[in-house]
Write a protein that holds these residues in place. Structure first.
Motif, mmCIF file in Angstrom:
data_model
loop_
_atom_site.group_PDB
_atom_site.id
_atom_site.type_symbol
_atom_site.label_atom_id
_atom_site.label_comp_id
_atom_site.label_asym_id
_atom_site.label_seq_id
_atom_site.Cartn_x
_atom_site.Cartn_y
_atom_site.Cartn_z
ATOM 1 N N ASN A 7 0.819 -1.203 0.000
ATOM 2 C CA ASN A 7 0.000 0.000 0.000
ATOM 3 C C ASN A 7 0.853 1.254 0.000
ATOM 4 O O ASN A 7 0.477 2.263 -0.598
ATOM 5 N N VAL A 63 3.819 1.598 -1.391
ATOM 6 C CA VAL A 63 4.327 1.795 -2.764
ATOM 7 C C VAL A 63 3.246 2.387 -3.646
ATOM 8 O O VAL A 63 3.483 3.333 -4.411
ATOM 9 N N LEU A 64 2.042 1.852 -3.517
ATOM 10 C CA LEU A 64 0.928 2.372 -4.327
ATOM 11 C C LEU A 64 0.624 3.826 -3.985
ATOM 12 O O LEU A 64 0.340 4.639 -4.853
ATOM 13 N N VAL A 109 -1.803 8.652 -18.842
ATOM 14 C CA VAL A 109 -1.642 7.515 -17.913
ATOM 15 C C VAL A 109 -2.604 7.658 -16.732
ATOM 16 O O VAL A 109 -3.304 6.712 -16.358
ATOM 17 N N VAL A 110 -2.646 8.854 -16.160
ATOM 18 C CA VAL A 110 -3.518 9.061 -14.988
ATOM 19 C C VAL A 110 -4.986 8.833 -15.370
ATOM 20 O O VAL A 110 -5.723 8.121 -14.671
ATOM 21 N N PHE A 111 -5.410 9.442 -16.471
ATOM 22 C CA PHE A 111 -6.804 9.284 -16.896
ATOM 23 C C PHE A 111 -7.106 7.824 -17.230
ATOM 24 O O PHE A 111 -8.176 7.311 -16.932
ATOM 25 N N LEU A 147 -9.956 -0.611 -1.687
ATOM 26 C CA LEU A 147 -8.663 0.058 -1.465
ATOM 27 C C LEU A 147 -7.643 -0.851 -0.793
ATOM 28 O O LEU A 147 -6.443 -0.764 -1.081
ATOM 29 N N PRO A 187 -4.396 -3.473 -4.107
ATOM 30 C CA PRO A 187 -3.015 -3.991 -4.050
ATOM 31 C C PRO A 187 -2.797 -5.195 -4.954
ATOM 32 O O PRO A 187 -1.718 -5.370 -5.497
ATOM 33 N N LYS A 226 -1.929 -4.432 -8.676
ATOM 34 C CA LYS A 226 -0.687 -3.713 -8.970
ATOM 35 C C LYS A 226 0.014 -4.147 -10.268
ATOM 36 O O LYS A 226 0.386 -3.299 -11.081
ATOM 37 N N LEU A 243 -1.852 -2.615 -13.099
ATOM 38 C CA LEU A 243 -1.724 -1.151 -13.110
ATOM 39 C C LEU A 243 -0.372 -0.741 -13.689
ATOM 40 O O LEU A 243 -0.284 0.182 -14.499
ATOM 41 N N TRP A 265 10.985 -0.793 -10.540
ATOM 42 C CA TRP A 265 10.678 -0.195 -9.238
ATOM 43 C C TRP A 265 9.380 -0.759 -8.653
ATOM 44 O O TRP A 265 9.302 -1.109 -7.489
ATOM 45 N N LEU A 266 8.372 -0.844 -9.508
ATOM 46 C CA LEU A 266 7.073 -1.238 -8.993
ATOM 47 C C LEU A 266 6.835 -2.747 -8.999
ATOM 48 O O LEU A 266 5.937 -3.230 -8.346
ATOM 49 N N GLU A 291 7.974 -9.429 -9.034
ATOM 50 C CA GLU A 291 6.719 -9.879 -9.636
ATOM 51 C C GLU A 291 6.849 -9.831 -11.142
ATOM 52 O O GLU A 291 7.714 -9.170 -11.690
#
Lengths: 327, 282
Positions: free
Chosen positions: A3, A5-6, B79-81, B197, B202, B205, B208, B274-275, B279
């Motif tokens: 969470n 990181v997000l 990207v955000v939209f 949330l 999570p 991810k 995303l 990074w993200l 994974e």
């Protein structure tokens, strides 16, 4: 951990979104957009725009496509134009656009100093356009041809600039239509390429695509300076020499988004600009400034001067399509 | 999967040569040429020498580096939209929250098949001063609204072009999601938002991140729809490359291209590493 990181990623993206939107909005609102011609590239990019930016802090974006395309882009905009100004080599599209409601009348600060042949007719609110520079229409040819070939008896390849895309083409058509339509037909019959702008036109002679064309003195001098092997003179037809002033005129777009549009036009008439125009091979419209080095000495006795009544743009325009090869 | 041929040294060598030759001819060769041109003083003269002047020009003149900045700014907005819109569509279709979910899922791929220049024209027609959007706003507010030459029509163009990449990435993760965890959380009293949330999001991810990386890369590279709808002041890097190439400045166009490739590649690496530590992208 996941969470966290997000959350960090979400914050970074939110910050990026805010910064991007702010900057793009600023760029869109603060930039003066000028539709113009490649013939003026050096004059605008090396002299006018840097000095205007230094004086006012306003960013200027120059858009170079053909006059016809720019006019159509304006039409597509409806009441929300992208451009603030038109700076072009012929007032035809400015006259046409004014009739269609795309341009505003205006009056420059040095109105009284501009000679009458460099200003449009008067309308309510001022004038449709003002010329800020000019250049004689030139007959440009391969130096191996010897003397300036007479257009009445042309027997070599010709590059007739495209009359619907290029202002250079408009001047070529008007010259032949006013002096000799038969010579125009002859030139068209000898045309192998129709360049889409004044620079491509002169380059056509320089690289041997064709032997003769009608272009602008300013653009020819520019390429001569770069070593292009071309010769030029005033157009010769039937033994007579003609002076046709190609007038680089400014018009202001109706509903223009940038409030600095009028300041930019006034800036073109400052002494610091007018006195330096000849460095870029064009001629100043305000009197008292020097002509470009290597240019044709003017006035020349015995030369016929052709000035067009641009308010008759419909008649002028109606003659253009027949000068499209295959059109 | 079993290797269909006997792995003799000769076969392996022949295959290696053929595959690398073809890959070099069609992929690496052209890209390497762009790289080389960007360091050449004059390509057209045929007597070019090594130079860094094109990069010098690119990073010193606002008119030249501006389009690079514009490209990344627009990509970030998209990207955000898309994270919001694409996730919403994927969630709605996979979980069948809406009527016609399967049709919507199929239609969400349609823009892959439609030429991007058609997308640009469609947007210009719909949101332009003579299109339905202006007519609708005229009817509703008494004033026709046109998005021609605005930032928003450009963002919409990029959203349409990148939409399938986000939806597919998210859908791939959503179908594998363990819904029992959500049910357990709900049975323990957590409300829908809290469950989304803390439990669902999570787990999303990988989708995303994969979707964001693909959308970012695709948006930065978008050309076909952009050239139809973009205004002069919002010119993006691919449009600038086209303009420079058309004006005969292959060297400057190449320098732009190298910068664009490098930055896209670095962005891709950073985001994925990074993200997605440990994974895999769905």
């Amino acid at each position: 951990m996941r969470n966290k990181v997000l959350s960090i990623a979400a914050l970074v993206l939110a910050a990026g979104l805010a910064l991007s939107l702010t900057d793009l909005y600023k760029v869109q609102q603060g930039t003066l957009v000028v539709y113009t011609t490649p013939a003026l590239r050096d004059l605008l990019e090396s002299l006018v725009v840097p000095r205007f930016h230094a004086a006012t802090g306003t960013d200027v974006t120059l858009v170079y496509v053909s006059a016809g395309e720019e006019y159509n882009r304006l039409r597509m905009s409806g009441g929300h134009p992208e451009a603030d100004l038109f700076l072009h080599a012929s007032p035809l599209y400015l006259e046409k656009g004014f009739a269609a409601g795309y341009f505003l009348p205006f009056q420059i600060g040095r109105n009284a100093s501009v000679p009458p042949n460099f200003v449009s007719r008067s309308v309510a609110g001022g004038h449709l356009w003002y010329a800020f520079a000019w250049s004689p229409l030139a007959q440009v040819y391969d130096p191996q041809l010897g003397a300036t070939p007479d257009l009445a008896s042309l027997d070599t390849t010709f590059g007739f600039p495209h009359p619907l895309l290029s202002n250079n083409g408009i001047y070529a058509v008007l010259f032949f239509e006013n002096v000799s339509a038969a010579a125009g037909a002859r030139a068209l019959a000898h045309t192998v390429v129709q360049p889409a702008n004044a620079r491509a036109n002169i380059l056509g002679v320089a690289d041997g695509a064709f032997d003769v064309t009608l272009g602008y003195e300013g653009v020819t001098l520019f390429y001569l300076k770069q070593g292009a092997r071309v010769a030029f003179d005033l157009p010769v037809l039937g033994g007579q020499r003609f002076l046709v002033p190609v007038i680089f005129s400014a018009g202001i777009v109706k509903g223009h988004p940038n409030p600095m549009a009028m300041d930019f036009i006034d800036f073109l008439y400052r002494d610091e600009i007018q006195s330096n125009i000849s460095r870029f091979y064009f001629r100043a419209v305000l009197p008292g400034f020097s002509d470009p080095p290597g240019g044709i000495p003017l006035p020349e006795p015995g030369t016929v001067v052709l000035n067009y009544d641009w308010s008759q743009w419909r008649t002028l325009e109606s003659t253009l399509p027949k000068y499209v090869v295959g059109g | 999967m079993r290797w269909p041929f006997r792995r003799t040294a000769l076969e392996r060598t022949i295959w290696t040569v053929i595959v690398w030759f073809l890959f070099g001819l069609f992929v690496l060769g052209p890209l390497a040429t762009v790289f080389a041109f960007s360091f050449t003083s004059s390509v057209l003269s045929g007597t070019g020498t090594f130079t860094l002047k094109w990069y010098g020009q690119l990073f010193s003149q606002p008119g030249l580096y501006g389009p690079l900045i514009r490209s990344f700014e627009i990509a970030v907005i998209v990207v955000v939209f898309q994270l919001l819109f694409g996730t919403l569509i994927a969630y709605s279709t996979v979980r069948e929250k809406v009527l016609g979910a399967k049709t919507l899922d199929t239609l969400s791929n349609i823009t892959i098949a439609v030429p991007s220049v058609v997308v640009g024209l469609a947007l210009l027609s719909f949101y332009g001063p003579f299109g339905p959007f202006a007519a609708i706003t005229q009817f509703l507010f008494g004033n026709p609204l046109s998005l021609t030459w605005t930032l928003w029509i450009l963002v919409f163009a990029h959203m349409i072009e990148t939409f399938p990449y986000m939806v597919r990435s998210m859908a791939a993760v959503l179908v594998k999601l363990d819904t029992h965890l959500e049910s357990a959380a709900r049975s323990l009293g957590a409300n829908r938002l809290h469950v989304f949330l803390t439990i669902t999001l999570p787990q999303l991810k990988p989708g995303l991140v994969a979707g964001s990386v693909l959308v970012l890369s695709r948006s930065i590279a978008e050309f076909g729809a952009t050239i139809i709808v973009v205004s002069a002041v919002l010119k993006t890097a691919p449009i600038a490359i086209f303009t420079q190439a058309e004006a005969g400045s292959l060297e400057l166009a190449s320098a732009y291209s190298v910068v664009l490739m490098l930055v896209s590649f670095v962005a891709y690496l950073l985001m994925s590493r990074w993200l997605l530590r440990g994974e895999t992208i769905a």
